[in-house]
Design an enzyme around this catalytic site. Structure first.
Site, PDB file in Angstrom:
ATOM      1  N   VAL A 117      28.911 -31.710 105.290  1.00 43.54           N
ATOM      2  CA  VAL A 117      29.489 -32.747 105.644  1.00 43.54           C
ATOM      3  C   VAL A 117      28.761 -34.084 106.200  1.00 43.54           C
ATOM      4  O   VAL A 117      27.824 -33.988 106.832  1.00 43.54           O
ATOM      5  CB  VAL A 117      30.554 -32.534 106.463  1.00 43.54           C
ATOM      6  CG1 VAL A 117      31.625 -33.856 107.004  1.00 43.54           C
ATOM      7  CG2 VAL A 117      31.670 -31.619 105.997  1.00 43.54           C
ATOM      8  N   CYS A 118      29.117 -35.159 105.563  1.00 41.32           N
ATOM      9  CA  CYS A 118      28.596 -36.495 106.110  1.00 41.32           C
ATOM     10  C   CYS A 118      27.170 -36.468 105.948  1.00 41.32           C
ATOM     11  O   CYS A 118      26.482 -35.822 104.931  1.00 41.32           O
ATOM     12  CB  CYS A 118      28.967 -36.711 107.564  1.00 41.32           C
ATOM     13  SG  CYS A 118      28.789 -38.354 108.196  1.00 41.32           S
ATOM     14  N   THR A 119      26.275 -36.860 106.953  1.00 41.83           N
ATOM     15  CA  THR A 119      24.834 -36.840 106.560  1.00 41.83           C
ATOM     16  C   THR A 119      24.055 -35.393 106.696  1.00 41.83           C
ATOM     17  O   THR A 119      22.873 -35.252 106.663  1.00 41.83           O
ATOM     18  CB  THR A 119      24.044 -37.955 107.662  1.00 41.83           C
ATOM     19  OG1 THR A 119      24.634 -37.333 109.145  1.00 41.83           O
ATOM     20  CG2 THR A 119      24.516 -39.190 107.386  1.00 41.83           C
ATOM     21  N   THR A 137      27.792 -37.895 100.757  1.00 45.30           N
ATOM     22  CA  THR A 137      27.557 -37.987 101.990  1.00 45.30           C
ATOM     23  C   THR A 137      28.437 -39.288 102.503  1.00 45.30           C
ATOM     24  O   THR A 137      29.476 -39.785 101.858  1.00 45.30           O
ATOM     25  CB  THR A 137      26.217 -38.154 102.274  1.00 45.30           C
ATOM     26  OG1 THR A 137      25.913 -38.161 103.681  1.00 45.30           O
ATOM     27  CG2 THR A 137      25.594 -39.676 101.665  1.00 45.30           C
ATOM     28  N   ALA A 167      32.197 -36.187 102.225  1.00 50.10           N
ATOM     29  CA  ALA A 167      31.762 -37.356 102.515  1.00 50.10           C
ATOM     30  C   ALA A 167      32.035 -37.672 104.164  1.00 50.10           C
ATOM     31  O   ALA A 167      31.619 -36.511 104.770  1.00 50.10           O
ATOM     32  CB  ALA A 167      32.846 -38.161 101.730  1.00 50.10           C
TER      33      ALA A 167
END
Length: 250
Positions: A117-119, A137, A167
């Site tokens: 998730v995310c970075t 991301t 994301a």
């Protein structure tokens, strides 16, 4: 709910035996971890491992402390799901940590599903796990996916073969539900969603750059003006600028 999916008469397919490994590292974003963990821990029969370098508490970016259940060396070698959360400076530090990258590369090569998730996707990329894959991301770091040989896709959850990426931050809930629906069935995931009363109606429509006021988007983008170059430098030190320019690998 229909009789076949009554919680008192659950079908055998609703219980699995998955081994799930969720990486933790100092400075990770708490909700990146907690959102997916809530859903994955709800998979009946699955075993969720909270992984860290040591058994000491891991402090997140908002000072929430998480207790590991296993170290990098103790987690099963063959995982059904490997998950990585994102963050800011904590993610950058993890990207520079040879032990963490070696762990991800090792477990990721054998895991049935590799997720983030995310970075966290940038950490997967730094470990060489996203070359030739579509991924997503946090919107502010989307362009960095090309640095690790991935193809950026603007979506809440992106699945490409056995890679599943989410994301920014809150997308972890969507990622968890997506995986639950894949490993069990849609009704199981819907049950989890209803139990969590996950029916978002945010007080503001500012969750993406497309809906947020331009001045708000600019302000948030400004927060990443130092972070993104540091990520590029960290990747360049591992030779990613050269490999990324050659395009996705099979």
């Amino acid at each position: 709910m229909s009789k076949e999916h009554d919680m008192h008469a659950m079908p055998a397919s609703w219980t699995g035996t998955e081994q799930i490994g969720m990486l933790m590292y100092p400075g990770m974003t708490a909700l990146d971890f907690v959102g997916p963990q809530h859903m994955l821990a709800g998979l009946m029969g699955a075993k969720v491992h909270h992984i860290a370098k040591t058994m000491s508490a891991v402090v997140s970016d908002t000072q929430l402390a998480f207790v590991p259940t296993v170290t990098l060396d103790q987690v099963p070698r063959d995982l059904d799901i490997l998950f990585v959360p994102g963050g800011g400076d904590g993610t950058l530090a993890a990207m520079r940590d040879a032990q963490i990258l070696a762990f991800l590369a090792d477990r990721g090569r054998r895991a049935k599903w590799v997720s983030s998730v995310c970075t966290g996707s940038l950490l997967l990329g730094a470990a060489g796990l996203l070359k030739g894959y579509q991924a997503t991301t946090h919107w502010a770091t989307h362009a960095l996916l090309t640095e690790v040989g991935a193809t950026p896709v603007n979506a809440r959850v992106v699945r490409d073969r056995n890679r599943i990426t989410g994301a920014g931050v809150s997308a972890g809930l969507d990622l968890g539900l997506t995986i639950a629906g894949m490993l069990r069935d849609p009704a199981y995931a819907q049950t989890m969603q209803l139990l969590a009363e996950y029916a978002p109606e945010p007080p503001y429509s500012a969750g993406t750059p497309l809906s947020a006021p331009p001045e708000v988007t600019m302000m948030v983008a400004e927060m990443f003006k130092d972070f993104n170059p540091q990520i590029r430098t960290a990747l360049a030190s591992k030779g990613f600028n050269e490999t990324a320019s050659k395009g996705p690998q099979p």
